[in-house]
Design a protein around this motif. Structure first.
Motif, short mmCIF file in Angstrom:
data_model
loop_
_atom_site.label_atom_id
_atom_site.label_comp_id
_atom_site.label_asym_id
_atom_site.label_seq_id
_atom_site.Cartn_x
_atom_site.Cartn_y
_atom_site.Cartn_z
N ASP A 81 3.67 13.37 3.60
CA ASP A 81 2.70 12.02 2.51
C ASP A 81 3.83 11.28 1.92
O ASP A 81 2.82 10.35 1.55
N VAL A 114 2.68 8.54 4.02
CA VAL A 114 1.89 7.57 3.37
C VAL A 114 1.32 6.86 2.24
O VAL A 114 0.83 6.00 2.04
N PHE A 115 2.95 7.54 1.06
CA PHE A 115 2.39 6.34 -0.03
C PHE A 115 3.60 5.28 0.32
O PHE A 115 3.50 4.05 -0.60
N LYS A 150 3.29 3.71 3.43
CA LYS A 150 2.38 2.79 3.53
C LYS A 150 1.47 2.58 2.86
O LYS A 150 1.02 0.70 3.02
N THR A 151 1.06 3.03 2.06
CA THR A 151 0.33 2.56 0.62
C THR A 151 0.52 1.63 0.09
O THR A 151 -0.22 0.60 -0.33
N TRP A 152 2.00 2.03 -0.49
CA TRP A 152 2.73 0.70 -0.91
C TRP A 152 2.76 -0.61 -0.91
O TRP A 152 2.98 -2.01 -1.25
N PHE A 157 1.33 1.59 -8.77
CA PHE A 157 2.72 1.77 -7.19
C PHE A 157 3.52 1.03 -8.69
O PHE A 157 4.00 -0.46 -9.10
N GLU A 167 0.90 -2.26 1.98
CA GLU A 167 -0.64 -2.55 0.88
C GLU A 167 -1.07 -2.81 0.23
O GLU A 167 -1.19 -4.52 -0.14
N HIS A 168 -0.46 -1.96 -0.94
CA HIS A 168 -0.15 -3.24 -2.37
C HIS A 168 0.76 -3.86 -2.22
O HIS A 168 -0.11 -5.56 -3.21
N SER A 221 -3.82 4.21 -8.70
CA SER A 221 -3.73 3.15 -7.69
C SER A 221 -2.16 2.45 -8.56
O SER A 221 -1.81 1.62 -7.36
#
Length: 598
Positions: free
Chosen positions: A135, A138-139, A141-143, A33, A145-146, A31
């Motif tokens: 991918d 998605v990375f 977007k997740t980054w 980043f 949010e993190h 998890s």
């Protein structure tokens, strides 16, 4: 002791590293980043990668050559299907016409498969690029949010720009994939039509094979047989000639390099033989080549390259067969001293060519039956008279040629009786297959002899013999290469012989069917393919071992001060090691787990 400890430590370290690689990653590490400082640099790198992705996608969108190829294949298929339709129901065709059309269908199917493989490769590359950029999106977007959850200040516009960049590449990959999928559907549609036609022909072939020993037509004593001879027969002959697949300009332009290569090879080989035919390397055994250099050049060019013609017109195939038959007859006659044998070679060549022509034009069955009957009536006394004269010339001794003449007369007698009785399929297959078998044997013998001569000529050339390895082991290498060539030619001839006798439709089908043959020993199923693969690997291992040992003996040992016992020990150890590794490799390729040999 220190060395042992180091080795033990290395072993445990290696085991730990392997286990660490196999173990799942820590969720906290998964998890993790990058920080906010990496957003701008990574955004710039993303834009640069998008440009590279576009450069990778651009060639995938160049569909012009593929569309041209598909259009040409579609036109060929339309002509082929129309020709099949004009010929009527496959159930009414002759056996040879069925094989000819099926060969054309197989060539067309191979061309479509090649196009389909190219389309699939392009689609796979486009899909891989699309998936990678999915991918990445998605990375990012997740980054984002993190970073939001970390309550740090995020550069304005960086993440939306990254989304736009990723989505642009994804959209481009999707856009490129759409026409590729459409072309795939077009090609598979063509394949579906071909499979339907091929299925009808396979059914007709299977039916004819079952009717080989069945009375399929009227006997000669039946009045209805003679009623068939009317003006409609000559109309059928003319229609058969008109339906012959002509050689079109498009065929020549598409494969212009292949006939040009054959012509160049034939001329070059003929000139080479003319130049060296008085040399010491041309022994009495190869005198027939020196006498007929042009026939040798044409024969080698045809035998070596004609298999590369895919979906060739029937008239072109006939021309190749005629050239092959004539040159083979010329070369074989150059080997013979018996005039009766020479006469038989040329007679068989003429019969082979005439039969090929009659089959090509789909000669009407009643007329074709009369041709075969006349062939039997003339051939039986000719063969018996020649056998009698040959025995007389041999002082009453029976030799192989006399026996072959008598066997041939017997075959013609059986074919004649079958034809008179109405067993037309049996009579036709006996005569055509027998003549084709003889010519296949001549082709095989000539190819083996020419191959052996070529290998020996190359390995005994003065420039090659200067090398120590070839000087010492040239003869043995010649024997090994000649044996390998002979095995290959005999194997291919056996496959083609199964086609000649109507057991299989093609050499490829014969190979597949034979390799699928298997036997079950306990819980293990052993196929012929598995056995052939194991034997091939073991043979290659033994040959490689011999080659290395010969190199050591010719090149290495003479420059080293090794005792004779040491030399023998090194060569034996090398031989056993290579053969053992080859054996294990062969067993693993055959499907046996190596732990079973522990």
């Amino acid at each position: 002791m220190k060395l042992f400890c180091l080795a033990l430590g290395f072993f445990f370290g290696l085991a730990f590293s392997v286990s660490a690689q196999d173990a799942p990653l820590d969720p906290t590490l998964q998890s993790a980043f990058p920080g906010v400082a990496d957003v701008i640099p990574r955004g710039a790198q993303l834009a640069e990668d998008a440009v590279k992705a576009e450069s990778l996608l651009a060639p995938l969108n160049e569909l012009g050559p593929l569309k041209t190829e598909i259009s040409a294949a579609s036109n060929r298929q339309t002509e082929l299907v129309q020709r099949i339709s004009d010929l009527g129901a496959p159930a009414d065709w002759s056996f040879d016409r069925l094989l000819e059309i099926r060969s054309n269908l197989t060539g067309q199917m191979a061309g479509l498969k090649k196009i389909l493989d190219t389309l699939s490769l392009k689609l796979t590359e486009a899909d891989q690029i699309r998936q990678r950029w999915n991918d990445r999106e998605v990375f990012w977007k997740t980054w984002q949010e993190h970073l939001k959850n970390s309550q740090v200040e995020i550069p304005i516009g960086a993440f939306p720009e990254s989304y736009a960049t990723s989505q642009s590449v994804i959209a481009r990959a999707t856009e490129i994939a759409a026409p590729l999928i459409a072309l795939q559907k077009d090609v598979t549609g063509l394949q579906t039509v071909l499979l339907e036609v091929q299925n009808q022909i396979d059914i007709a072939l299977s039916s004819l094979r079952k009717q080989t020993f069945t009375k399929t037509t009227r006997s000669f004593v039946n009045r209805d047989f003679y009623l068939q001879f009317n003006t409609d027969l000559w109309t059928s002959v003319k229609a058969g000639i008109d339906e012959v697949q002509k050689v079109k300009w498009e065929f020549l332009t598409e494969r212009a390099w292949l006939p040009a290569l054959q012509v160049i090879l034939a001329i070059a080989l003929a000139l080479f033989i003319r130049r060296h035919r008085r040399g010491s390397q041309i022994t009495e055994e190869w005198h027939f080549i020196a006498i007929h250099p042009w026939a040798t050049g044409i024969f080698v060019a045809i035998i070596s390259l004609s298999a590369l013609y895919a979906n060739a017109p029937s008239l072109w195939k006939l021309g190749i067969s005629v050239l092959a038959a004539l040159t083979a007859a010329i070369l074989v006659s150059g080997l013979l001293t018996n005039p009766r044998k020479k006469f038989m070679v040329y007679l068989l060549a003429a019969l082979f060519i005439i039969t090929q022509i009659l089959q090509l034009i789909a000669f009407p069955s009643p007329l074709y039956r009369l041709y075969l009957t006349a062939l039997c009536l003339l051939g039986i006394p000719v063969l018996l008279v020649m056998a009698k004269r040959n025995i007389k010339s041999q002082d009453g001794r029976m030799d192989g040629f006399t026996l072959a003449l008598r066997v041939g007369a017997g075959v013609l007698l059986v074919a004649l009786l079958a034809q008179i009785s109405g067993y037309s399929n049996l009579s036709s297959r006996l005569i055509v297959s027998s003549v084709s078998t003889v010519f296949l044997s001549l082709f095989m013998a000539m190819t083996i002899r020419l191959g052996h001569g070529g290998i020996r000529f190359l390995l005994t050339h003065p420039m090659v013999v200067r090398h120590p390895f070839f000087y010492r082991y040239g003869d043995e290498l010649t024997i090994r290469l000649s044996n390998l060539l002979q095995i290959f030619i005999l194997s291919y001839s056996l496959l083609y012989l199964l086609v000649v006798w109507g057991i299989y439709n093609s050499a490829g089908q014969a190979w597949t069917a034979l390799m699928d043959k298997s036997m079950i020993f306990g819980e293990t199923e052993i196929s012929l393919y598995m056995v052939m693969l194991v034997l091939l690997v073991l043979y290659l291992a033994i040959s490689f071992s011999w080659f290395l040992r010969a190199i050591l003996e010719a090149q290495v040992f003479p420059h080293r001060d090794f005792d004779r016992g040491v030399r023998d020990a090194i060569k034996k150890l090398l031989h056993y090691s290579i053969v053992f590794i080859g054996f294990l490799f062969a067993m693993s390729m055959a499907g046996f787990e190596l732990k079973n040999f522990a």
